[in-house]
Write an enzyme that holds these catalytic residues in place. Structure first.
Site, PDB file in Angstrom:
ATOM      1  N   GLY A 114     -17.042  -4.664  10.708  1.00 26.60           N
ATOM      2  CA  GLY A 114     -15.983  -4.422   9.732  1.00 26.60           C
ATOM      3  C   GLY A 114     -16.361  -4.819   8.308  1.00 26.60           C
ATOM      4  O   GLY A 114     -15.709  -4.403   7.352  1.00 26.60           O
ATOM      5  N   GLY A 147      -5.969   2.351  18.110  1.00 24.70           N
ATOM      6  CA  GLY A 147      -5.000   1.836  17.155  1.00 24.70           C
ATOM      7  C   GLY A 147      -4.362   2.952  16.349  1.00 24.70           C
ATOM      8  O   GLY A 147      -4.924   4.053  16.225  1.00 24.70           O
ATOM      9  N   ALA A 148      -3.167   2.653  15.806  1.00 26.62           N
ATOM     10  CA  ALA A 148      -2.430   3.655  15.030  1.00 26.62           C
ATOM     11  C   ALA A 148      -1.697   3.012  13.858  1.00 26.62           C
ATOM     12  O   ALA A 148      -0.647   3.481  13.444  1.00 26.62           O
ATOM     13  CB  ALA A 148      -1.447   4.388  15.945  1.00 26.62           C
ATOM     14  N   GLY A 149      -2.277   1.930  13.316  1.00 28.28           N
ATOM     15  CA  GLY A 149      -1.693   1.281  12.141  1.00 28.28           C
ATOM     16  C   GLY A 149      -2.311   1.836  10.865  1.00 28.28           C
ATOM     17  O   GLY A 149      -2.871   2.942  10.851  1.00 28.28           O
ATOM     18  N   ASP A 167     -10.245   2.864   1.870  1.00 26.32           N
ATOM     19  CA  ASP A 167     -10.494   2.217   3.176  1.00 26.32           C
ATOM     20  C   ASP A 167     -11.258   3.146   4.123  1.00 26.32           C
ATOM     21  O   ASP A 167     -12.295   2.779   4.670  1.00 26.32           O
ATOM     22  CB  ASP A 167      -9.167   1.812   3.847  1.00 26.32           C
ATOM     23  CG  ASP A 167      -8.609   0.507   3.293  1.00 26.32           C
ATOM     24  OD1 ASP A 167      -9.396  -0.308   2.775  1.00 26.32           O
ATOM     25  OD2 ASP A 167      -7.389   0.305   3.405  1.00 26.32           O
ATOM     26  N   ASN A 206      -4.779   2.071  -1.615  1.00 28.34           N
ATOM     27  CA  ASN A 206      -5.305   0.698  -1.702  1.00 28.34           C
ATOM     28  C   ASN A 206      -6.026   0.451  -3.027  1.00 28.34           C
ATOM     29  O   ASN A 206      -6.437  -0.667  -3.303  1.00 28.34           O
ATOM     30  CB  ASN A 206      -6.237   0.378  -0.520  1.00 28.34           C
ATOM     31  CG  ASN A 206      -7.619   0.979  -0.691  1.00 28.34           C
ATOM     32  OD1 ASN A 206      -7.767   2.037  -1.320  1.00 28.34           O
ATOM     33  ND2 ASN A 206      -8.627   0.342  -0.148  1.00 28.34           N
ATOM     34  N   LYS A 227       0.806  -1.231   0.000  1.00 26.27           N
ATOM     35  CA  LYS A 227       0.000   0.000   0.000  1.00 26.27           C
ATOM     36  C   LYS A 227       0.843   1.287   0.000  1.00 26.27           C
ATOM     37  O   LYS A 227       0.393   2.312  -0.502  1.00 26.27           O
ATOM     38  CB  LYS A 227      -0.953   0.017   1.201  1.00 26.27           C
ATOM     39  CG  LYS A 227      -2.103  -0.977   1.073  1.00 26.27           C
ATOM     40  CD  LYS A 227      -3.074  -0.832   2.240  1.00 26.27           C
ATOM     41  CE  LYS A 227      -4.197  -1.843   2.146  1.00 26.27           C
ATOM     42  NZ  LYS A 227      -5.213  -1.664   3.185  1.00 26.27           N
ATOM     43  N   ALA A 287      -5.031   0.911   9.079  1.00 29.63           N
ATOM     44  CA  ALA A 287      -6.481   1.129   9.084  1.00 29.63           C
ATOM     45  C   ALA A 287      -6.821   2.396   9.862  1.00 29.63           C
ATOM     46  O   ALA A 287      -7.674   3.194   9.459  1.00 29.63           O
ATOM     47  CB  ALA A 287      -7.190  -0.082   9.693  1.00 29.63           C
TER      48      ALA A 287
END
Ligand code: NDP
Length: 287
Positions: free
Chosen positions: A250, A132-134, A107, A92, A71, A136
């Site tokens: 999701g 979260g911090a990835g 996304d 993506n 990505k 997504a």
């Protein structure tokens, strides 16, 4: 009319990619609209990505999806990056405009569309929290900020990953995004209106894992969303439902990123219900 055996091609490039279900919903959509298009799921190792993109150009393909681990790396091989994909720093979906390859990120847009359509909520002016911090999280945080949320808090286990992300996205979206380290059970504050799990906690095969959150002070209107789609009914969503909170799974994000991709590639109105049914069938989930 002369015969035309030439199919239009789109594909998903990734590694590993065999279990990616996107092809099932795109192929179902092509069939439903009688389009002679094919969606190929292709395993491409990182060292071959450049050649694969040259192949996309050589074959005159209409577009591609990129998944792990391509990505970010793919961006250097494209002619243009859409503004929100540039903020996110990842692509993506690639669409072809003549000879030009344009990088998009669907996304976060897919997530946002699910919030609007499936949960019936406009995030503008709302107070949102993203766990979260990835990758997504970057996409979701960017689109929530661009959609005009009033307050955005990122809660993450490691500060080393979250702090630079929050600083960068705040600067690029002009929203004062905040960061809070995730220590012990995170108590969701009473004024939060949207909570998103954008961590991989609860993802198959670790299906009994539950993000350590405490809903005891949460507002009864808090919308609890999970980016994890396998399984769609996560422990987090079960816990939220037990408290009577509205939830968004999701699968919604996954379907709508594909719906938006279909629209970008074909310019046609996507058969959303066909795509939803095909995705659920591909994942072995009842309707
Ligand atoms: P990344 O690997 O990029 O990020 C994972 C995040 O989860 C990090 O913030 C990490 O925290 C956190 N995390 C993982 N394990 C734990 C734990 N035990 N405790 C606390 N935090 C944890 O993954 P992605 O962002 O790519 O994906 C995240 C999820 O989103 C996955 O489940 C993926 O399947 C899903 N996804 C869903 C999509 C959809 O369409 N529905 C699209 C894309 C992704 P730390 O920084 O501290 O390591």
């Amino acid at each position: 009319m002369p015969a035309n055996f030439l199919a239009e091609l789109v594909a998903c490039l990734g590694q590993p990619v065999a279990e990616n279900p996107t092809g099932a919903m795109q192929e179902a959509a092509f069939q439903a609209l009688g389009l002679n298009w094919r969606y190929l799921t292709i395993e491409v190792p990182p060292a071959k990505l450049h050649e694969a993109i040259l192949g996309v150009r050589a074959f005159g393909m209409r577009g591609v999806n990129l998944t792990i681990p391509h990505k970010v790396a793919v961006m250097q091989y494209l002619d243009e990056i859409a503004p929100d994909a540039a903020v996110i720093g990842a692509v993506n979906t690639v669409r072809c405009d003549g000879d030009r390859l344009i990088g998009e990120n669907t996304d976060g847009k897919g997530f946002l569309r699910g919030v609007h359509v499936d949960a019936g909520l406009n995030p503008r002016g709302k107070r949102a929290i993203v766990l979260g911090a990835g990758g997504a999280s970057r996409a979701i945080v960017t689109e929530l900020a661009l959609a005009g949320v009033a307050d955005l808090l990122v809660v993450n286990r490691s500060a080393s990953r979250a702090e630079p992300m929050v600083a960068q996205l705040a600067a690029k979206t002009q929203l004062a995004i905040r960061f809070q380290p995730w220590v012990g059970n995170y108590r969701v504050p009473a004024d939060a209106e949207i909570l998103v799990n954008a961590t991989s906690i609860g993802l198959y095969p670790d299906v009994n894992a539950m993000p350590p959150v405490d809903f005891s002070e949460a507002s009864p209107n808090l919308l609890v969303c999970d980016a994890v789609f396998n399984p769609p009914e996560t422990r987090l969503l079960e816990a939220a439902k037990r408290r009577g909170l509205p939830v968004l799974d999701g699968l919604s994000m996954l379907v709508y990123q594909g719906v938006i991709g279909f629209q970008l590639w074909t310019g046609l109105h996507p058969p959303e219900n066909v795509m939803k049914r095909a995705l659920r069938a591909a994942l072995g989930i009842g309707c």
